[in-house]
Write a protein that holds these residues in place. Structure first.
Motif, PDB file in Angstrom:
ATOM      1  N   VAL B  44       0.860  -1.205   0.150  1.00 56.46           N
ATOM      2  CA  VAL B  44      -0.011  -0.191   0.172  1.00 56.46           C
ATOM      3  C   VAL B  44       0.946   1.104   0.005  1.00 56.46           C
ATOM      4  O   VAL B  44       1.934   1.333   0.432  1.00 56.46           O
ATOM      5  CB  VAL B  44      -0.895   0.048   1.232  1.00 56.46           C
ATOM      6  N   HIS B  45       0.361   2.397  -0.460  1.00 55.84           N
ATOM      7  CA  HIS B  45       0.804   3.460  -0.754  1.00 55.84           C
ATOM      8  C   HIS B  45       0.924   4.299   0.766  1.00 55.84           C
ATOM      9  O   HIS B  45       0.145   3.904   1.630  1.00 55.84           O
ATOM     10  CB  HIS B  45       0.171   4.575  -1.619  1.00 55.84           C
ATOM     11  N   THR B  46       1.851   5.052   1.168  1.00 53.23           N
ATOM     12  CA  THR B  46       1.911   5.640   2.470  1.00 53.23           C
ATOM     13  C   THR B  46       0.608   6.124   3.008  1.00 53.23           C
ATOM     14  O   THR B  46       0.237   5.946   4.125  1.00 53.23           O
ATOM     15  CB  THR B  46       3.001   6.884   2.595  1.00 53.23           C
ATOM     16  N   ALA B  47      -0.106   6.671   2.100  1.00 52.60           N
ATOM     17  CA  ALA B  47      -1.426   7.416   2.172  1.00 52.60           C
ATOM     18  C   ALA B  47      -2.444   6.544   2.852  1.00 52.60           C
ATOM     19  O   ALA B  47      -3.183   6.690   3.964  1.00 52.60           O
ATOM     20  CB  ALA B  47      -1.738   8.224   0.923  1.00 52.60           C
ATOM     21  N   ALA B  49      -1.557   3.622   4.399  1.00 54.90           N
ATOM     22  CA  ALA B  49      -1.018   3.144   5.515  1.00 54.90           C
ATOM     23  C   ALA B  49      -1.256   3.751   6.665  1.00 54.90           C
ATOM     24  O   ALA B  49      -1.727   3.582   8.008  1.00 54.90           O
ATOM     25  CB  ALA B  49       0.664   2.664   5.326  1.00 54.90           C
ATOM     26  N   GLN B  50      -0.837   5.226   6.519  1.00 57.51           N
ATOM     27  CA  GLN B  50      -1.379   6.092   7.592  1.00 57.51           C
ATOM     28  C   GLN B  50      -2.729   6.208   8.290  1.00 57.51           C
ATOM     29  O   GLN B  50      -2.897   6.576   9.317  1.00 57.51           O
ATOM     30  CB  GLN B  50      -0.297   7.493   7.418  1.00 57.51           C
ATOM     31  N   ILE B  51      -3.657   6.005   6.972  1.00 55.49           N
ATOM     32  CA  ILE B  51      -4.841   6.157   7.599  1.00 55.49           C
ATOM     33  C   ILE B  51      -5.297   4.955   8.359  1.00 55.49           C
ATOM     34  O   ILE B  51      -5.909   4.962   9.328  1.00 55.49           O
ATOM     35  CB  ILE B  51      -5.653   6.052   6.193  1.00 55.49           C
ATOM     36  N   ARG B  53      -3.492   3.463  10.070  1.00 55.22           N
ATOM     37  CA  ARG B  53      -2.737   3.426  11.500  1.00 55.22           C
ATOM     38  C   ARG B  53      -3.644   4.420  12.257  1.00 55.22           C
ATOM     39  O   ARG B  53      -3.854   4.049  13.540  1.00 55.22           O
ATOM     40  CB  ARG B  53      -1.214   3.933  11.288  1.00 55.22           C
ATOM     41  N   SER B  55      -6.747   4.874  12.250  1.00 55.90           N
ATOM     42  CA  SER B  55      -8.204   4.376  12.485  1.00 55.90           C
ATOM     43  C   SER B  55      -8.260   3.506  13.532  1.00 55.90           C
ATOM     44  O   SER B  55      -7.223   2.824  13.907  1.00 55.90           O
ATOM     45  CB  SER B  55      -8.650   3.928  10.984  1.00 55.90           C
ATOM     46  N   ARG B  66       6.024  -4.978   4.437  1.00 56.58           N
ATOM     47  CA  ARG B  66       6.657  -4.722   5.546  1.00 56.58           C
ATOM     48  C   ARG B  66       6.377  -3.255   6.088  1.00 56.58           C
ATOM     49  O   ARG B  66       6.508  -3.060   7.249  1.00 56.58           O
ATOM     50  CB  ARG B  66       8.120  -4.776   4.844  1.00 56.58           C
ATOM     51  N   GLY B  67       6.128  -2.336   4.843  1.00 58.80           N
ATOM     52  CA  GLY B  67       5.840  -0.835   5.303  1.00 58.80           C
ATOM     53  C   GLY B  67       4.724  -0.866   6.246  1.00 58.80           C
ATOM     54  O   GLY B  67       4.378  -0.061   7.336  1.00 58.80           O
ATOM     55  N   LEU B  68       3.597  -1.411   6.052  1.00 57.56           N
ATOM     56  CA  LEU B  68       2.442  -1.472   6.728  1.00 57.56           C
ATOM     57  C   LEU B  68       2.318  -1.975   7.922  1.00 57.56           C
ATOM     58  O   LEU B  68       1.734  -1.626   8.862  1.00 57.56           O
ATOM     59  CB  LEU B  68       1.158  -2.058   5.796  1.00 57.56           C
ATOM     60  N   ALA B  70       5.115  -2.118   9.598  1.00 61.11           N
ATOM     61  CA  ALA B  70       5.742  -1.132  10.479  1.00 61.11           C
ATOM     62  C   ALA B  70       4.947  -0.115  11.007  1.00 61.11           C
ATOM     63  O   ALA B  70       4.602   0.301  12.340  1.00 61.11           O
ATOM     64  CB  ALA B  70       6.977  -0.509  10.040  1.00 61.11           C
ATOM     65  N   CYS B  71       3.875   0.508  10.009  1.00 59.97           N
ATOM     66  CA  CYS B  71       2.870   1.393  10.463  1.00 59.97           C
ATOM     67  C   CYS B  71       1.849   0.850  11.318  1.00 59.97           C
ATOM     68  O   CYS B  71       1.568   1.787  12.323  1.00 59.97           O
ATOM     69  CB  CYS B  71       2.073   1.878   9.290  1.00 59.97           C
ATOM     70  N   HIS B  74       3.805  -3.672  14.434  1.00 58.81           N
ATOM     71  CA  HIS B  74       4.385  -5.224  14.684  1.00 58.81           C
ATOM     72  C   HIS B  74       3.188  -5.868  15.833  1.00 58.81           C
ATOM     73  O   HIS B  74       3.766  -6.090  16.609  1.00 58.81           O
ATOM     74  CB  HIS B  74       5.690  -4.947  15.649  1.00 58.81           C
TER      75      HIS B  74
ATOM     76  N   PHE C 192       3.282  14.068  -0.940  1.00 60.65           N
ATOM     77  CA  PHE C 192       2.717  13.242  -2.030  1.00 60.65           C
ATOM     78  C   PHE C 192       2.626  14.023  -3.338  1.00 60.65           C
ATOM     79  O   PHE C 192       2.208  13.375  -4.535  1.00 60.65           O
ATOM     80  CB  PHE C 192       1.349  12.902  -1.563  1.00 60.65           C
ATOM     81  N   ASP C 197       6.448   8.522  -2.169  1.00 58.77           N
ATOM     82  CA  ASP C 197       5.814   7.464  -1.377  1.00 58.77           C
ATOM     83  C   ASP C 197       6.966   7.018  -0.573  1.00 58.77           C
ATOM     84  O   ASP C 197       7.503   6.034  -0.623  1.00 58.77           O
ATOM     85  CB  ASP C 197       5.476   6.165  -2.176  1.00 58.77           C
ATOM     86  N   LEU C 199       6.870   5.923   2.544  1.00 57.75           N
ATOM     87  CA  LEU C 199       6.849   4.779   3.300  1.00 57.75           C
ATOM     88  C   LEU C 199       7.766   3.431   2.372  1.00 57.75           C
ATOM     89  O   LEU C 199       8.370   2.806   2.650  1.00 57.75           O
ATOM     90  CB  LEU C 199       5.398   4.053   3.561  1.00 57.75           C
ATOM     91  N   ALA C 203      10.932   1.398   3.047  1.00 58.15           N
ATOM     92  CA  ALA C 203      10.746  -0.115   3.228  1.00 58.15           C
ATOM     93  C   ALA C 203      11.632  -0.771   2.170  1.00 58.15           C
ATOM     94  O   ALA C 203      12.049  -2.069   2.218  1.00 58.15           O
ATOM     95  CB  ALA C 203       9.413  -0.636   3.226  1.00 58.15           C
ATOM     96  N   LEU C 211      12.305  -1.454  10.790  1.00 58.33           N
ATOM     97  CA  LEU C 211      11.476  -0.302  10.165  1.00 58.33           C
ATOM     98  C   LEU C 211      10.542   0.186  11.182  1.00 58.33           C
ATOM     99  O   LEU C 211       9.668  -0.695  11.524  1.00 58.33           O
ATOM    100  CB  LEU C 211      10.707  -0.451   8.867  1.00 58.33           C
ATOM    101  N   ALA C 213       7.468   3.262  12.440  1.00 57.94           N
ATOM    102  CA  ALA C 213       6.774   4.505  12.000  1.00 57.94           C
ATOM    103  C   ALA C 213       6.317   5.141  12.929  1.00 57.94           C
ATOM    104  O   ALA C 213       5.662   4.395  14.053  1.00 57.94           O
ATOM    105  CB  ALA C 213       5.775   4.130  10.902  1.00 57.94           C
ATOM    106  N   PHE C 222      -9.827  12.063  13.975  1.00 60.93           N
ATOM    107  CA  PHE C 222      -9.895  11.377  12.704  1.00 60.93           C
ATOM    108  C   PHE C 222     -10.623  12.015  11.694  1.00 60.93           C
ATOM    109  O   PHE C 222     -10.446  11.799  10.409  1.00 60.93           O
ATOM    110  CB  PHE C 222     -10.311   9.827  13.203  1.00 60.93           C
ATOM    111  N   TRP C 231       1.807  12.723   7.541  1.00 58.23           N
ATOM    112  CA  TRP C 231       1.839  12.777   8.921  1.00 58.23           C
ATOM    113  C   TRP C 231       2.983  11.944   9.658  1.00 58.23           C
ATOM    114  O   TRP C 231       2.892  11.896  10.834  1.00 58.23           O
ATOM    115  CB  TRP C 231       0.871  13.276   9.561  1.00 58.23           C
ATOM    116  N   LEU C 232       3.543  11.155   8.934  1.00 59.58           N
ATOM    117  CA  LEU C 232       4.450  10.034   9.593  1.00 59.58           C
ATOM    118  C   LEU C 232       5.787  10.429   9.484  1.00 59.58           C
ATOM    119  O   LEU C 232       6.397  11.260   8.523  1.00 59.58           O
ATOM    120  CB  LEU C 232       4.175   8.746   9.114  1.00 59.58           C
TER     121      LEU C 232
END
Lengths: 122, 80, 884
Positions: B44-47, B49-51, B53, B55, B66-68, B70-71, B74, C192, C197, C199, C203, C211, C213, C222, C231-232
């Protein structure tokens, strides 16, 4: 996979990048200048990546990037500028204007593919 | 479409890009007890993943990206 | 002065200003390479251009600063608060030298002495840092395997990476001898929109080991999140060289900080301390085995103890690390093994000799967790609750503090804890316990306002009692409004061309425009004379036509020249980061200055008149408003105070606010002081609202502190501030909530604008009254004027309007009017107050530029200023509020 959009006023460079990308499995479209590139996107093309030369007749590469950022399909698309510029502040300016990054001309094949992998991970 | 919605369950398949972010956010805001199924998720794109995280949605399935992971911290998030 | 020098002076000033601002910004966001480059470049350029002139001492000082900055840039060492102090002082000296150069066209004879002292100081700093860096590298041992050198203090967030990942990373790193890097990446909020990207970038890093965040700042609710803003921020551990990471992140190089670390930096046991004899026994046995070189015995002891301890305990964690190190390197790291063994016995990880110094003020992971935990206890105690719960809560909090003290090996404070607990129980109040924890906190973490580890998003402070965080812990706080403003301004100014203009030329232009505006207004009068006196209607009409043309042009000219004198308030605000930083440091307070609306513009004169009042107000905030960190903690506030300096445009005014979250002003205390000094009587005090009470501080002769504090100036009070603001045509007021904070608001006119006035006759004198205060003009028959207790009034559309005679106000002879005559009344209105001013006649309406009074007349408040008329006369303009 979304195609790569290549923009360069030199037909030779355009062709060689296109062949390189196709061989590596990246579908791509070409445009000889900024206006043509914008036409394509307005006409429905949604590229996954844009690689544009800087110096072109009409709009230059960074201006093209700024215009593309205003169009919905390319708001968030990664965009790279082909440049001979080695000065960091010119590169910084390109980034500020919306470029994701840059590639130094003349682009070597493996460098191009490496950056593609980084910016267009599949 | 990478994200499909069925009632309170959103399923992410393959690769989710930033263009999917608004839809996901709208879903998370309106669903009563949102569940996000990530079993078939590749990346997934950062956008996105951060959403996820931010929610309080329940994450169903093992996170492969792996990125998701981490967000989402773990395994500090609830998994079904 | 030769033209070249004339060009150099302002350029030098700009470069010094850029370097200074950059240093302050860098102190708040350490590790941001683009800032270091900016400062370096400014100094470098200054060195180059100063070399053209015969100013050797100046150039040498700049050179010394450049060397120091060059080392910081090459990441040889970090930018500590001491270094920033020294550099700022050097910049001050350079500024002085430039000033002398400007007036005398040569440096002062003692310039050499001045600069050599500073140069020596800079050089010493450089050497100190170099030796510290060298000491951190242990000498290679003759043992089978040289220990991998540690390059910088490890970032504090490393300890928060899960242990299992760190152990795996350790094993890999120790095995293959490849370098380890820990890097921090904070993307821009709008990245963006550049196709980033972040993340994915993190990664996909080469040799990724771990890693993490986290949010880069406090998040909105929210429902208010913007999906297209990033925002990360990320912490990444990689088995790769710094060069590889720099290459990987080259497009976002200014958002990344890379720290080269050693595998030993990963070794950080954590968990709750079990304590107990069995651990102490282990330490003895294992210690002996280690000394004897008995690997097998050591391994056996580790296994034995590990099997009976809870896995979440600190000792079990240390045992796992022992196993990890032994597996990876056998007995080739005896120092590390020895520390781990002692860790099991003592319940904390002993520091190495060199590492303790190079770590400096960075708390190790456990200490910072403890500090956070203790802070939470204070917050818990501060929340209100019922009687029966509070007793139990005291015990619970005390138990937590006790355990925390044991965990960090500060058991000698437990006796103090017990007596604080006892006192709290007896008093049935949490205060003694909260105070004890407060003192504990300041002892444990003297620079508590400084950046801490992962869990708590503590905002980086503008100044701290101790050294700033070392380079290994970047604290790129959320891009605040100020930076956003800077970026926007950069975008604009990059494209426009700028002219340097002498201020005096602009002032002269302004005066000419003012005179033109007034002079053109003589034309309608001339037109009238042409018709009435000379009988030429045609001529009159032509004059009026021409007047319309000139009027339009003059208005345009006026607007244009006014705008030249408009400057952004950033001119005014730019001195405050330094002021706040230095003052806060002197007082051991941690204060963050937030600046908003810097690009708001106002007239240059207005801004200049505001400089001193603002300095006074801000100093007050720092000195008396914001409390010391302990007091803030005890009050349940964050240790760092915030001062917000904001400017905005509202209609024709510029509004500036100075808001702090300090202790506020107590209306009762102000009232009491006012009564004591005879300003008001007890009756007035009783009836006064809180808002009015706190605004009493502006009254003449009032000052809220009895002693004169040297930081706030010569004991001048807020009355001087109010006078200065009013003189510039503005107003200042205050609002405050005790314990919460104070906000001071200044409102000033955007420009010294042209005022429309109505002229009136009083005896044989003509005066002006601003038209926007005039509601209407009426002729009131004498009979309709009522006298009530020697005040006159009349009824206007069913409302009683008090009357005031202008001749009385101005002490001029009154013109008598007969019984059935009429009085000319001008009804003026200021805010809610309305009154009728009796004058002897109305004259023409004019446009004038009102200049505030100075000199003798300034003390008479009934006039707001003077205006120069087209025929050279001076018109006195009345202040309607004062007449009423």
């Amino acid at each position: 996979m979304k195609p790569v959009l290549l923009v360069d006023d030199s037909p030779t460079i355009l062709m060689s990048m296109s062949v390189l990308l196709s061989k590596a499995g990246y579908p791509n479209e070409q445009a000889p200048n900024a206006e043509a590139a914008l036409e394509k996107v307005r006409g429905g093309l949604a590229p996954g990546l844009v690689i544009t030369d800087y110096h072109m007749p009409g709009m230059h590469g960074v201006e093209l990037i700024q215009e593309l950022r205003k169009l919905p399909p390319t708001r968030f698309t990664p965009m790279l500028v082909l440049t001979t510029e080695s000065q960091q502040d010119k590169r910084d300016a390109a980034r500020k204007a919306g470029a994701t990054g840059w590639l130094v001309k003349p682009v070597e094949a493996d460098k191009l593919l490496q950056v593609l992998k980084q910016v267009l991970p599949n | 479409m990478p994200i499909t919605y069925d009632g309170d369950v959103a399923t992410i398949t393959g690769i989710a890009t930033i263009d999917d972010a608004e839809g996901l956010l709208a879903f998370l805001r309106s669903a009563h007890a949102p569940v996000v199924d990530v079993t078939s998720l590749l990346r997934v794109h950062t956008a996105i993943a951060q959403i996820l995280r931010a929610s309080s949605a329940e994450i169903r399935g093992d996170v492969q990206d792996r990125g998701l992971a981490a967000c989402l911290g773990h395994g500090q998030r609830r998994t079904a | 002065m030769n033209a070249l020098l004339a060009q150099f002076i302002p350029e030098a000033r700009e470069l010094i200003e850029t370097a200074g601002a950059g240093l302050l910004e860098l102190e708040r966001h350490p590790g941001q390479m683009s800032l270091v480059n900016d400062v370096f470049r400014a100094v470098h350029t200054l060195k180059g251009s100063s070399g053209l002139f015969d100013v050797k001492p100046l150039t040498s000082l700049v050179h010394a600063a450049e060397d120091l900055l060059g080392d910081v840039r090459a990441e040889k060492f970090a930018l500590t608060a001491d270094i920033v102090d020294e550099l700022l002082e050097s910049l001050d000296v350079l500024g002085d030298l430039v000033d002398t150069l400007e007036s005398a066209e040569a440096l002062a004879p003692d310039a050499d002495a001045l600069t050599s002292a500073r140069i020596a100081a800079l050089r010493t700093l450089r050497e100190l840092q170099d030796t510290a860096a060298a000491a951190a590298e242990p000498t290679p041992s003759a043992a089978a395997r040289a220990p991998l050198p540690a390059h910088e203090p490890a970032p504090a967030w490393l300890a928060a990476v899960p242990e299992v990942e760190r152990r795996r990373a350790y094993a890999e790193a120790a095995a293959s001898d490849t370098p380890l890097v820990a890097w921090c990446f904070e993307p821009e909020e709008d990245c963006f929109f550049r196709g980033d990207d972040p993340l994915a970038l993190a990664a996909s890093a080469p040799g990724l080991l771990a890693l993490q965040a986290e949010e880069a700042g406090p998040l909105p609710a929210f429902d208010d999140l913007d999906p297209f803003s990033c925002w990360l921020r990320f912490h990444v551990l990689c088995q790769a060289s710094a060069d590889e990471i720099h290459e990987h992140t080259r497009y976002v190089y200014d958002r990344v900080h890379v720290a080269v670390i050693g595998p030993d930096d990963l070794v950080e046991p954590a968990g709750h301390v079990f304590g107990g004899e069995v651990c102490a026994d282990f330490a003895e046995t294992a210690g002996a085995a280690l000394e004897a070189g008995d690997a097998g015995g050591l391994i056996a002891a580790v296994a034995a103890l590990e099997s009976i301890l809870a896995p979440a305990s600190f000792e079990a964690s240390a045992l796992r690390w022992l196993r990890c190190v032994l597996d990876a390197r056998g007995l080739a790291a005896p120092a590390l093994l020895g520390r781990l063994v002692r860790a099991v016995g003592e319940g904390r990880m002993p520091q190495t000799g060199g590492a303790a110094e190079s770590r400096g003020a960075t708390p190790d992971g456990v200490l910072s967790l403890a500090v956070d935990l203790l802070a939470v206890q204070v917050a818990i105690l501060a929340t209100s609750t019922s009687e029966d719960i509070s007793a139990g809560r005291l015990d619970a909090v005390a138990a937590t503090v006790r355990n925390t003290l044991c965990a960090i090996g500060v058991s000698d404070r437990i006796a103090g804890l017990e007596s604080a607990l006892q006192a709290a129980r007896t008093q049935r109040h949490h205060q003694p316990l909260a105070a004890f924890i407060g003192v504990l906190l300041t002892d444990l973490a003297p620079d508590f306002g400084a950046p801490a580890a992962v869990q708590s998003p503590i905002v980086a402070a503008a100044a701290a009692g101790g050294p700033a965080a070392p380079a290994g812990e970047p604290t790129m706080a959320r891009a605040d409004q100020r930076r956003a403003e800077d970026h926007r301004d950069d975008g604009k100014s990059g494209a426009t061309r700028v002219l340097r203009v002498d201020q005096a030329k602009i002032d002269m232009l302004m005066n000419l425009v003012a005179e033109l505006v007034v002079a053109k207004n003589g034309l309608p009068y001339l037109a009238k004379r042409a018709e009435e006196v000379f009988g030429s209607r045609q001529l009159s009409r032509e004059i009026k036509d021409q007047f319309a043309v000139i009027d339009r042009i003059a208005q345009g000219l006026q607007v244009g020249v006014m705008s030249v004198r408009m400057m952004p308030v950033s001119q005014l605000f730019q001195r405050f980061p330094r002021l706040v930083r230095d003052t806060a440091r002197k007082l051991d307070k941690t204060i963050e200055l937030v600046i908003e609306g810097e690009s708001t513009e106002a007239d240059k004169n207005v801004l200049e008149s505001l400089a001193d009042p603002l300095i006074h107000i801000v100093r007050n905030s720092v000195d008396h408003g914001i409390e010391v960190p302990e007091a803030r903690r005890a009050a349940g506030k964050s240790a760092h105070g915030t001062i917000r300096l904001a400017a905005r445009q509202e209609n024709d005014n510029v509004v500036i606010e100075v808001a702090d979250d300090g202790k506020g002003i107590d209306p009762e205390a102000v009232k009491a002081k006012a009564v004591r000094t005879g300003l008001i009587d007890a009756g007035q005090a009783a009836q006064m609202s809180d808002t009015d009470a706190v605004n009493l501080v502006f009254a003449a002769g009032f000052s809220t502190r009895d002693q004169v504090s040297d930081l706030s100036g010569r004991g001048v009070g807020m009355d001087v501030v109010r006078t200065a603001v009013q003189k510039a045509g503005g107003e200042v007021w205050l609002s405050s909530r005790p314990g919460v904070g104070t906000t001071i608001t200044l409102r000033l006119p955007l420009t010294m604008a042209v005022t429309r006035v109505v002229t009136v006759l009083c005896g044989s004198h003509v005066f002006g009254i601003p038209m926007d205060a005039v509601a209407e003009t009426v002729k009131v028959p004498r009979g309709r004027i009522h006298t009530i207790k020697d005040r006159e009034a009349f009824v206007l559309r069913n409302v009683v309007v008090p009357l005031v005679r202008l001749s009385g106000v101005l002490d001029l002879p009154a013109t008598p009017v007969d019984e059935d005559g009429e009085e000319a009344v001008m009804v003026v209105q200021v805010g809610r107050r309305r009154a009728g001013v009796i004058v002897d006649g109305f004259r023409e309406r004019l446009e004038v530029i009102v200049r505030p009074l100075d000199g003798l007349l300034a003390s008479t408040s009934v006039f707001s200023g003077t205006a120069l008329l087209g025929d050279g006369r001076v018109l006195l303009v009345l202040d309607p509020a004062e007449i009423m």
